[in-house]
Write a protein that holds these residues in place. Structure first.
Motif, PDB file in Angstrom:
ATOM      1  N   ILE A   7       0.843   6.222  -4.832  1.00  0.00           N
ATOM      2  CA  ILE A   7       1.219   5.079  -5.096  1.00  0.00           C
ATOM      3  C   ILE A   7       0.098   4.101  -4.765  1.00  0.00           C
ATOM      4  CG2 ILE A   7       2.841   2.975  -5.258  1.00  0.00           C
ATOM      5  CD1 ILE A   7       3.863   5.794  -6.456  1.00  0.00           C
ATOM      6  N   VAL A   8      -0.293   3.176  -5.837  1.00  0.00           N
ATOM      7  CA  VAL A   8      -1.756   2.292  -5.596  1.00  0.00           C
ATOM      8  C   VAL A   8      -1.309   0.955  -5.959  1.00  0.00           C
ATOM      9  CG1 VAL A   8      -4.210   2.041  -6.020  1.00  0.00           C
ATOM     10  CG2 VAL A   8      -3.113   4.261  -6.013  1.00  0.00           C
ATOM     11  N   PHE A   9      -1.865  -0.142  -5.043  1.00  0.00           N
ATOM     12  CA  PHE A   9      -1.725  -1.340  -5.633  1.00  0.00           C
ATOM     13  C   PHE A   9      -3.179  -1.706  -6.075  1.00  0.00           C
ATOM     14  CE2 PHE A   9       1.542  -2.341  -1.706  1.00  0.00           C
ATOM     15  CZ  PHE A   9       2.559  -1.673  -2.503  1.00  0.00           C
ATOM     16  N   PHE A  10      -3.246  -2.136  -7.299  1.00  0.00           N
ATOM     17  CA  PHE A  10      -4.492  -2.406  -7.764  1.00  0.00           C
ATOM     18  C   PHE A  10      -4.839  -3.412  -8.770  1.00  0.00           C
ATOM     19  CE2 PHE A  10      -6.948  -1.716 -11.846  1.00  0.00           C
ATOM     20  CZ  PHE A  10      -8.381  -1.235 -11.250  1.00  0.00           C
ATOM     21  N   ARG A  11      -5.710  -4.298  -8.516  1.00  0.00           N
ATOM     22  CA  ARG A  11      -5.987  -5.407  -9.327  1.00  0.00           C
ATOM     23  C   ARG A  11      -7.552  -5.216  -9.533  1.00  0.00           C
ATOM     24  NH1 ARG A  11      -3.708 -10.605  -7.485  1.00  0.00           N
ATOM     25  NH2 ARG A  11      -1.950  -9.594  -8.428  1.00  0.00           N
ATOM     26  N   SER A  12      -7.757  -5.086 -10.875  1.00  0.00           N
ATOM     27  CA  SER A  12      -9.085  -4.709 -11.267  1.00  0.00           C
ATOM     28  C   SER A  12     -10.243  -5.713 -10.726  1.00  0.00           C
ATOM     29  CB  SER A  12      -9.227  -4.824 -12.904  1.00  0.00           C
ATOM     30  OG  SER A  12     -10.551  -4.341 -13.289  1.00  0.00           O
ATOM     31  N   GLU A  13     -11.458  -4.982 -10.572  1.00  0.00           N
ATOM     32  CA  GLU A  13     -12.720  -5.594  -9.975  1.00  0.00           C
ATOM     33  C   GLU A  13     -12.272  -6.600  -8.724  1.00  0.00           C
ATOM     34  OE1 GLU A  13     -15.059  -7.458 -12.963  1.00  0.00           O
ATOM     35  OE2 GLU A  13     -14.522  -5.764 -14.375  1.00  0.00           O
ATOM     36  N   GLU A  14     -11.133  -6.230  -8.062  1.00  0.00           N
ATOM     37  CA  GLU A  14     -10.925  -7.025  -6.911  1.00  0.00           C
ATOM     38  C   GLU A  14     -10.603  -6.002  -5.468  1.00  0.00           C
ATOM     39  OE1 GLU A  14      -8.047 -10.175  -7.286  1.00  0.00           O
ATOM     40  OE2 GLU A  14      -8.745 -10.935  -9.187  1.00  0.00           O
ATOM     41  N   LEU A  19      10.522   1.408  -5.923  1.00  0.00           N
ATOM     42  CA  LEU A  19       9.729   0.826  -6.703  1.00  0.00           C
ATOM     43  C   LEU A  19       9.689  -0.605  -6.502  1.00  0.00           C
ATOM     44  CD1 LEU A  19       7.289   0.618  -9.268  1.00  0.00           C
ATOM     45  CD2 LEU A  19       9.391   0.983 -10.858  1.00  0.00           C
ATOM     46  N   ARG A  20      11.092  -1.271  -6.639  1.00  0.00           N
ATOM     47  CA  ARG A  20      11.199  -2.457  -6.489  1.00  0.00           C
ATOM     48  C   ARG A  20      10.203  -2.947  -5.068  1.00  0.00           C
ATOM     49  NH1 ARG A  20      16.183  -1.480  -8.248  1.00  0.00           N
ATOM     50  NH2 ARG A  20      17.041  -1.371  -5.928  1.00  0.00           N
ATOM     51  N   VAL A  21      10.684  -2.134  -4.030  1.00  0.00           N
ATOM     52  CA  VAL A  21       9.868  -2.606  -2.617  1.00  0.00           C
ATOM     53  C   VAL A  21       8.224  -2.502  -2.867  1.00  0.00           C
ATOM     54  CG1 VAL A  21       9.260  -1.757  -0.322  1.00  0.00           C
ATOM     55  CG2 VAL A  21      11.606  -1.855  -1.245  1.00  0.00           C
ATOM     56  N   PHE A  22       7.828  -1.625  -3.441  1.00  0.00           N
ATOM     57  CA  PHE A  22       6.262  -1.145  -4.037  1.00  0.00           C
ATOM     58  C   PHE A  22       5.776  -2.669  -4.742  1.00  0.00           C
ATOM     59  CE2 PHE A  22       6.774   3.466  -3.340  1.00  0.00           C
ATOM     60  CZ  PHE A  22       6.038   3.283  -2.039  1.00  0.00           C
ATOM     61  N   LYS A  23       6.707  -2.962  -5.600  1.00  0.00           N
ATOM     62  CA  LYS A  23       6.231  -4.360  -6.253  1.00  0.00           C
ATOM     63  C   LYS A  23       6.127  -5.637  -5.615  1.00  0.00           C
ATOM     64  CE  LYS A  23       7.451  -2.738 -10.981  1.00  0.00           C
ATOM     65  NZ  LYS A  23       8.347  -2.852 -12.137  1.00  0.00           N
ATOM     66  N   LYS A  24       7.128  -5.652  -4.592  1.00  0.00           N
ATOM     67  CA  LYS A  24       7.142  -6.871  -3.852  1.00  0.00           C
ATOM     68  C   LYS A  24       6.039  -6.710  -2.788  1.00  0.00           C
ATOM     69  CE  LYS A  24      12.048  -7.565  -3.524  1.00  0.00           C
ATOM     70  NZ  LYS A  24      13.320  -7.557  -2.890  1.00  0.00           N
ATOM     71  N   LYS A  25       5.824  -5.794  -2.308  1.00  0.00           N
ATOM     72  CA  LYS A  25       4.529  -5.432  -1.468  1.00  0.00           C
ATOM     73  C   LYS A  25       3.204  -5.511  -1.971  1.00  0.00           C
ATOM     74  CE  LYS A  25       6.677  -2.434   2.338  1.00  0.00           C
ATOM     75  NZ  LYS A  25       6.753  -1.227   3.035  1.00  0.00           N
ATOM     76  N   LEU A  51      -2.005  -7.994  -2.521  1.00  0.00           N
ATOM     77  CA  LEU A  51      -2.835  -8.683  -3.494  1.00  0.00           C
ATOM     78  C   LEU A  51      -3.470 -10.007  -3.601  1.00  0.00           C
ATOM     79  CD1 LEU A  51      -1.949  -6.114  -6.382  1.00  0.00           C
ATOM     80  CD2 LEU A  51      -4.111  -5.993  -5.054  1.00  0.00           C
ATOM     81  N   THR A  52      -2.404 -10.550  -2.593  1.00  0.00           N
ATOM     82  CA  THR A  52      -2.905 -11.930  -2.320  1.00  0.00           C
ATOM     83  C   THR A  52      -3.267 -12.479  -0.920  1.00  0.00           C
ATOM     84  OG1 THR A  52      -0.482 -12.715  -2.093  1.00  0.00           O
ATOM     85  CG2 THR A  52      -1.317 -12.802  -4.382  1.00  0.00           C
ATOM     86  N   LEU A  53      -3.590 -11.307  -0.174  1.00  0.00           N
ATOM     87  CA  LEU A  53      -3.941 -11.516   1.114  1.00  0.00           C
ATOM     88  C   LEU A  53      -5.410 -12.215   1.194  1.00  0.00           C
ATOM     89  CD1 LEU A  53      -3.350  -8.189   2.982  1.00  0.00           C
ATOM     90  CD2 LEU A  53      -1.926 -10.386   3.307  1.00  0.00           C
ATOM     91  N   THR A  54      -5.311 -13.182   1.938  1.00  0.00           N
ATOM     92  CA  THR A  54      -6.774 -13.915   2.362  1.00  0.00           C
ATOM     93  C   THR A  54      -7.635 -13.054   2.976  1.00  0.00           C
ATOM     94  OG1 THR A  54      -6.242 -14.964   4.403  1.00  0.00           O
ATOM     95  CG2 THR A  54      -5.519 -16.127   2.308  1.00  0.00           C
TER      96      THR A  54
END
Length: 147
Positions: free
Chosen positions: A88-95, A116-122, A127-130
């Protein structure tokens, strides 16, 4: 970020389906401590994780689960992808990409709806961490960067 930074992972991305040139894309790749232990136990290399990110960048995810959460198949030595691992991967293209969970296909069919709900929240959080928050997570070893 500049090309010489050691914390960057770069690969070429085809700018068109059938033509060159290819452009360089800078992506930071991380794994959480749980996934890092799983990958070490199962002999999943950082090179294999980078290859999975290449596939994601090319739009070749095995499953888009929504909310920037993807499921990828990784081959198990001697068994190929079908008998291999699911990650399971959290992915934002080119970031950024975060590897957060994995399992052997032989031991488990899939994740459930609650997971899946937990993964979406995480994913939304990760993906918005500074940059400062990422540095803190790296310092405390909650995240490990794939170099």
């Amino acid at each position: 970020m500049k090309k010489g930074d050691s914390h960057l992972f770069f690969f070429t991305k085809n700018t068109s389906k059938n033509t060159f040139p290819r452009s360089i894309v800078y992506v930071r790749i991380f794994k959480n401590t749980w996934f890092s232990r799983f990958a070490e136990k199962e002999d999943i290399t950082d090179g294999e994780l980078k290859e999975a990110v290449d596939l994601l960048e090319e739009g070749q995810a095995d499953a888009d689960l929504g909310g920037d959460v993807y499921k990828m198949r990784l081959a198990r030595p001697g068994e190929g992808k079908a008998g291999g691992y699911r990650v399971i991967v959290f992915f934002r293209s080119e970031e950024r990409t975060f590897f957060v969970y994995g399992f052997a296909k032989a031991k488990r069919g899939n994740i459930n709806k609650k997971q899946l709900r937990v993964f979406k929240k995480k994913a939304k959080i990760n993906l918005t961490l500074t940059d400062k928050e990422i540095r803190d997570e790296l310092r405390t070893r909650d995240l490990i960067e794939v170099l």
